[in-house]
Write a protein that holds these residues in place. Structure first.
Motif, PDB file in Angstrom:
ATOM      1  N   UNK A  97     -28.610  -8.277   4.154  1.00  0.00           N
ATOM      2  CA  UNK A  97     -28.734  -6.851   4.077  1.00  0.00           C
ATOM      3  C   UNK A  97     -29.776  -6.185   4.831  1.00  0.00           C
ATOM      4  N   UNK A  98     -31.164  -7.015   5.020  1.00  0.00           N
ATOM      5  CA  UNK A  98     -32.375  -6.551   5.810  1.00  0.00           C
ATOM      6  C   UNK A  98     -31.727  -6.094   7.206  1.00  0.00           C
ATOM      7  N   UNK A  99     -30.976  -7.379   7.745  1.00  0.00           N
ATOM      8  CA  UNK A  99     -30.364  -7.381   9.006  1.00  0.00           C
ATOM      9  C   UNK A  99     -29.401  -6.319   9.252  1.00  0.00           C
ATOM     10  N   UNK A 100     -28.369  -6.291   8.392  1.00  0.00           N
ATOM     11  CA  UNK A 100     -27.478  -5.243   8.506  1.00  0.00           C
ATOM     12  C   UNK A 100     -28.349  -3.943   8.503  1.00  0.00           C
ATOM     13  N   UNK A 101     -29.293  -3.579   7.655  1.00  0.00           N
ATOM     14  CA  UNK A 101     -29.864  -2.359   7.892  1.00  0.00           C
ATOM     15  C   UNK A 101     -30.553  -2.150   9.113  1.00  0.00           C
ATOM     16  N   UNK A 102     -31.298  -3.202   9.738  1.00  0.00           N
ATOM     17  CA  UNK A 102     -32.021  -3.132  10.956  1.00  0.00           C
ATOM     18  C   UNK A 102     -31.149  -2.847  12.263  1.00  0.00           C
ATOM     19  N   UNK A 103     -29.874  -3.516  12.325  1.00  0.00           N
ATOM     20  CA  UNK A 103     -29.001  -3.258  13.245  1.00  0.00           C
ATOM     21  C   UNK A 103     -28.099  -2.091  13.021  1.00  0.00           C
ATOM     22  N   UNK A 104     -27.605  -1.658  11.923  1.00  0.00           N
ATOM     23  CA  UNK A 104     -26.589  -0.571  12.058  1.00  0.00           C
ATOM     24  C   UNK A 104     -27.283   0.723  11.200  1.00  0.00           C
ATOM     25  N   UNK A 105     -28.330   0.505  10.566  1.00  0.00           N
ATOM     26  CA  UNK A 105     -29.098   1.612   9.899  1.00  0.00           C
ATOM     27  C   UNK A 105     -28.409   1.905   8.679  1.00  0.00           C
ATOM     28  N   UNK A 106     -27.698   0.972   8.152  1.00  0.00           N
ATOM     29  CA  UNK A 106     -27.289   1.011   6.676  1.00  0.00           C
ATOM     30  C   UNK A 106     -26.884  -0.132   6.360  1.00  0.00           C
ATOM     31  N   UNK A 107     -26.849  -0.101   4.998  1.00  0.00           N
ATOM     32  CA  UNK A 107     -26.318  -1.553   4.253  1.00  0.00           C
ATOM     33  C   UNK A 107     -25.620  -0.909   2.655  1.00  0.00           C
ATOM     34  N   UNK A 108     -24.593  -1.821   2.191  1.00  0.00           N
ATOM     35  CA  UNK A 108     -23.919  -1.254   0.973  1.00  0.00           C
ATOM     36  C   UNK A 108     -24.870  -1.549  -0.073  1.00  0.00           C
ATOM     37  N   UNK A 109     -24.196  -1.015  -1.134  1.00  0.00           N
ATOM     38  CA  UNK A 109     -24.815  -1.213  -2.449  1.00  0.00           C
ATOM     39  C   UNK A 109     -24.473  -2.606  -2.696  1.00  0.00           C
ATOM     40  N   UNK A 110     -25.364  -3.463  -3.308  1.00  0.00           N
ATOM     41  CA  UNK A 110     -24.723  -4.967  -3.256  1.00  0.00           C
ATOM     42  C   UNK A 110     -25.329  -5.605  -4.578  1.00  0.00           C
ATOM     43  N   UNK A 111     -24.552  -6.662  -5.005  1.00  0.00           N
ATOM     44  CA  UNK A 111     -24.898  -7.424  -6.150  1.00  0.00           C
ATOM     45  C   UNK A 111     -24.561  -8.788  -5.627  1.00  0.00           C
ATOM     46  N   UNK A 112     -25.394  -9.714  -6.507  1.00  0.00           N
ATOM     47  CA  UNK A 112     -25.700 -11.158  -6.211  1.00  0.00           C
ATOM     48  C   UNK A 112     -25.169 -11.836  -7.436  1.00  0.00           C
ATOM     49  N   UNK A 113     -24.208 -12.389  -7.444  1.00  0.00           N
ATOM     50  CA  UNK A 113     -23.662 -13.296  -8.614  1.00  0.00           C
ATOM     51  C   UNK A 113     -24.026 -14.762  -8.429  1.00  0.00           C
ATOM     52  N   UNK A 114     -24.838 -15.277  -9.288  1.00  0.00           N
ATOM     53  CA  UNK A 114     -25.222 -16.448  -9.146  1.00  0.00           C
ATOM     54  C   UNK A 114     -24.880 -17.329 -10.302  1.00  0.00           C
ATOM     55  N   UNK A 115     -24.286 -18.482  -9.996  1.00  0.00           N
ATOM     56  CA  UNK A 115     -23.523 -19.298 -11.164  1.00  0.00           C
ATOM     57  C   UNK A 115     -24.244 -20.538 -11.262  1.00  0.00           C
ATOM     58  N   UNK A 116     -24.633 -20.902 -12.461  1.00  0.00           N
ATOM     59  CA  UNK A 116     -25.437 -22.111 -12.517  1.00  0.00           C
ATOM     60  C   UNK A 116     -24.556 -23.263 -12.039  1.00  0.00           C
ATOM     61  N   UNK A 117     -25.439 -24.247 -11.561  1.00  0.00           N
ATOM     62  CA  UNK A 117     -25.052 -25.388 -11.131  1.00  0.00           C
ATOM     63  C   UNK A 117     -26.042 -26.589 -11.520  1.00  0.00           C
ATOM     64  N   UNK A 118     -25.410 -27.771 -11.783  1.00  0.00           N
ATOM     65  CA  UNK A 118     -26.409 -28.909 -12.312  1.00  0.00           C
ATOM     66  C   UNK A 118     -25.899 -30.234 -11.266  1.00  0.00           C
ATOM     67  N   UNK A 119     -24.976 -30.027 -10.566  1.00  0.00           N
ATOM     68  CA  UNK A 119     -24.588 -31.186  -9.725  1.00  0.00           C
ATOM     69  C   UNK A 119     -24.092 -30.720  -8.407  1.00  0.00           C
ATOM     70  N   UNK A 120     -25.142 -30.957  -7.548  1.00  0.00           N
ATOM     71  CA  UNK A 120     -24.748 -30.718  -5.946  1.00  0.00           C
ATOM     72  C   UNK A 120     -24.545 -32.097  -5.166  1.00  0.00           C
ATOM     73  N   UNK A 121     -24.301 -33.056  -5.893  1.00  0.00           N
ATOM     74  CA  UNK A 121     -24.070 -34.461  -5.063  1.00  0.00           C
ATOM     75  C   UNK A 121     -22.735 -34.301  -4.402  1.00  0.00           C
ATOM     76  N   UNK A 122     -22.645 -35.058  -3.498  1.00  0.00           N
ATOM     77  CA  UNK A 122     -21.343 -35.120  -2.695  1.00  0.00           C
ATOM     78  C   UNK A 122     -20.376 -35.384  -3.872  1.00  0.00           C
ATOM     79  N   UNK A 123     -19.120 -34.617  -3.701  1.00  0.00           N
ATOM     80  CA  UNK A 123     -17.910 -34.690  -4.689  1.00  0.00           C
ATOM     81  C   UNK A 123     -17.147 -33.183  -4.623  1.00  0.00           C
ATOM     82  N   UNK A 124     -16.120 -33.403  -5.245  1.00  0.00           N
ATOM     83  CA  UNK A 124     -15.282 -32.292  -5.454  1.00  0.00           C
ATOM     84  C   UNK A 124     -14.917 -31.556  -6.693  1.00  0.00           C
TER      85      UNK A 124
END
Length: 156
Positions: A97-124
């Motif tokens: 968003x900071x980059x967008x603001x610097x380049x275009x002079x604007x940025x949208x209202x924004x939300x960050x949805x953070x989903x809990x994770x316990x396993x980031x080992x290789x797998x599907x």
């Protein structure tokens, strides 16, 4: 929902178990074919996304968050912040968003949805925590967009 333009960006690594939840949620929302909503599933946030962000009214970012931070799905209102910068080719939502603001002079209202994770080992497969988080994230995003999701898919 008004005629505003919205982008939803789910990101993460689908080869690292729970780290792929952002992409899964974005793809689930994409399959709903919501009006005025562009949905992207990407491996990482890159500066090229600034062009899209500069042309929307609302942005929703979806990502995995290790449970060392929280065991709940978090919904955080974010804004451009000069403390955040994009390094090399990737960054986090505030940096983008900071980059967008610097380049275009604007940025949208924004939300960050953070989903809990316990396993980031290789797998599907998602852990039970991440699976529950996907459903909660869909509900929270539905509330933000003011719609009711029809059905959800299995995450394993």
């Amino acid at each position: 929902m008004t005629a505003s333009k919205i982008v939803i960006i789910g990101y993460g690594n689908q080869l690292r178990s729970d780290d792929g939840v952002g992409i899964w949620v974005a793809q689930a929302l994409q399959s709903m074919q919501l009006e005025q909503v562009k949905t992207l599933a990407v491996h990482q946030l890159t500066p090229e996304l600034a062009d899209i962000l500069a042309n929307v009214d609302l942005a929703i970012f979806i990502d995995a968050c290790l449970t060392t931070h929280s065991t709940q799905v978090e919904l955080e209102l974010i804004t451009p912040n000069s403390d955040h910068i994009i390094t090399t080719h990737t960054g986090n939502p505030p940096a983008l968003l900071t980059f967008t603001q610097a380049i275009y002079g604007c940025s949208p209202r924004s939300w960050w949805v953070k989903i809990p994770a316990v396993n980031v080992d290789f797998g599907h497969k998602f852990s039970a925590v991440a699976q529950a988080g996907c459903a909660i994230a869909l509900a929270k995003i539905s509330t933000l967009l003011n719609f009711t999701p029809s059905t959800t898919k299995s995450t394993d």
